[in-house]
Design an enzyme around this catalytic site. Structure first.
Site, mmCIF file in Angstrom:
data_model
loop_
_atom_site.group_PDB
_atom_site.id
_atom_site.type_symbol
_atom_site.label_atom_id
_atom_site.label_comp_id
_atom_site.label_asym_id
_atom_site.label_seq_id
_atom_site.Cartn_x
_atom_site.Cartn_y
_atom_site.Cartn_z
ATOM 1 C CD GLU A 177 18.156 -116.578 73.091
ATOM 2 O OE1 GLU A 177 18.206 -117.590 73.261
ATOM 3 O OE2 GLU A 177 17.336 -115.943 72.307
ATOM 4 C CD GLU A 223 17.995 -110.216 69.545
ATOM 5 O OE1 GLU A 223 16.872 -111.370 69.383
ATOM 6 O OE2 GLU A 223 18.828 -111.378 69.690
#
Length: 386
Positions: free
Chosen positions: A172, A277
């Site tokens: 991220e 995810e």
């Protein structure tokens, strides 16, 4: 003699009542046998297409939920740790590593012949505070931060060298507008912190596959920003092997077409692609375009928790359709996708129940709160084996 006569009379009656086994009956029986031999496990149905993975939490890893672990062993062939391998958990205090849970996680994967994914080496969100401070509590300089990044990666990757096949090296680092996140890593080292992390991980285990991982990768500007960043790393000779697309999606976002464009864009870089995810929230979003920024939290309101006891049939139907649409897309691009990883085992232990609004009841995964496979599991098996 009379009793013997009655015995044979009864025996003859039941013999005459027994239906004759015709050729048609034999064919039907053979068909039924064939269908029961059809794989009903997700990992078997998807064998040769992509790996089917799931995330494990600490209680599962430590043996508190054996029924959930049976689901993992039955349906999945790849695992990732939800939290126990993040630096904030591994080394909450300087120079004091606790590998107990991480070791148990890796052992479980090895004992069950699973592909083990390491998550994550460098992430702004769950890095312990000491990582950026000296003994006096002052912020360290860039040389010291670079050293600490290298020390941490070497310590962790070397411990599991040859045992963990793939790693999320950096997590991220790109914002939704495509720019790099101004994290503490970035503020001290600039974008070089990404290069340092990948090069260090590669030296620690040259055989490991190294991934960059991020959420909301279907947003065009963010997708372009990630592609731009990776091309720059590749031009510098930085060893990066794959990109993880966090699949935290809803019933109406993102658009499948944009998700597909991202798969194609990342694959075009010559990289492996994984959906890392995956879950599908059925709850209303407190914002228009929901991402997965972990720091975002909203106050609980009853209208944000519309299904506290049971999911209505209409919403369940919508969930099934959405899940099928995504897996049709995954199968379409199976030549580009390495694995699909569910972010959790069952609805009860999904992070979606408490993010971005705490105290809600969500239904985002493939198994319900009693560890029963939802009907969608059989639909996915049928889809993969048709």
């Amino acid at each position: 003699m009379k009793n013997l006569f009655y015995f044979f009379a009864i025996l003859l009656f039941f013999w005459n009542c027994k239906p004759n086994r015709t050729q048609s009956d034999t064919a039907m029986s053979d068909t039924a046998t064939f269908e029961t031999e059809k794989p009903r496990k997700l990992k078997d149905a998807l064998n040769g297409k992509f790996l089917m993975g799931t995330a494990l939490n600490v209680r599962q890893i430590e043996g508190f939920n054996p029924a959930e672990m049976e689901i993992v062993k039955t349906h999945f062939n790849s695992i990732v740790a939800e939290n126990c391998m993040k630096s904030g958990r591994l080394v909450p205090q300087k120079d004091h590593y606790n590998f107990d849970t991480a070791d148990n996680f890796v052992k479980f994967g090895e004992d069950n012949n699973m592909v083990i994914h390491g998550h994550t080496l460098v992430w702004h969100s769950q890095t312990p505070r000491w990582f950026f401070k000296d003994k006096a509590g002052n912020e360290i300089d860039k040389e010291e931060l670079s050293r600490r990044i290298k020390d941490h990666i070497n310590t962790v990757v070397n411990r599991y060298k040859g045992r963990i096949k793939t790693w999320d090296v950096v997590n991220e680092a790109v914002l939704d507008d495509g720019s790099l996140r101004k994290s503490k890593f970035y503020n001290l080292l600039g974008e070089d912190f990404i290069k340092i992390a990948f090069e260090t991980a590669h030296k620690a285990d040259p055989d490991a596959e190294l991934y960059y991982n991020d959420y909301s990768t279907s947003i065009p500007k963010k997708r372009e920003g990630i592609v731009r960043m990776i091309k720059k790393l590749q031009a510098q000779g930085v060893p990066i092997h794959g990109v993880g697309m966090q699949g935290h999606v809803g019933l109406d976002y993102p658009e499948l077409e944009e998700f597909e464009k991202t798969i194609e864009a990342f694959s075009a870089l010559g990289l492996k692609v994984a959906v890392t995810e995956f879950d599908i929230t059925v709850l209303p979003s407190p914002w228009e375009n929901q991402g997965a920024e972990i720091s975002a939290n909203f106050e609980y309101k009853e209208q944000m928790n519309p299904y506290p006891d049971k999911l209505p049939d209409s919403v369940n139907t919508a969930f099934n359709a959405r899940c099928l649409d995504f897996f049709k897309l995954f199968l379409k691009h199976q030549d580009k996708l390495e694995k699909i990883t569910m972010w959790g085992v069952n609805d009860d232990n999904s992070w979606r129940n408490n993010w971005p609004v705490g105290g809600r009841t969500d239904y985002p995964l493939l198994f319900d709160r009693k560890n029963r496979p939802k009907p969608i599991v059989n639909h996915l098996v049928d889809l993969a084996t048709q």
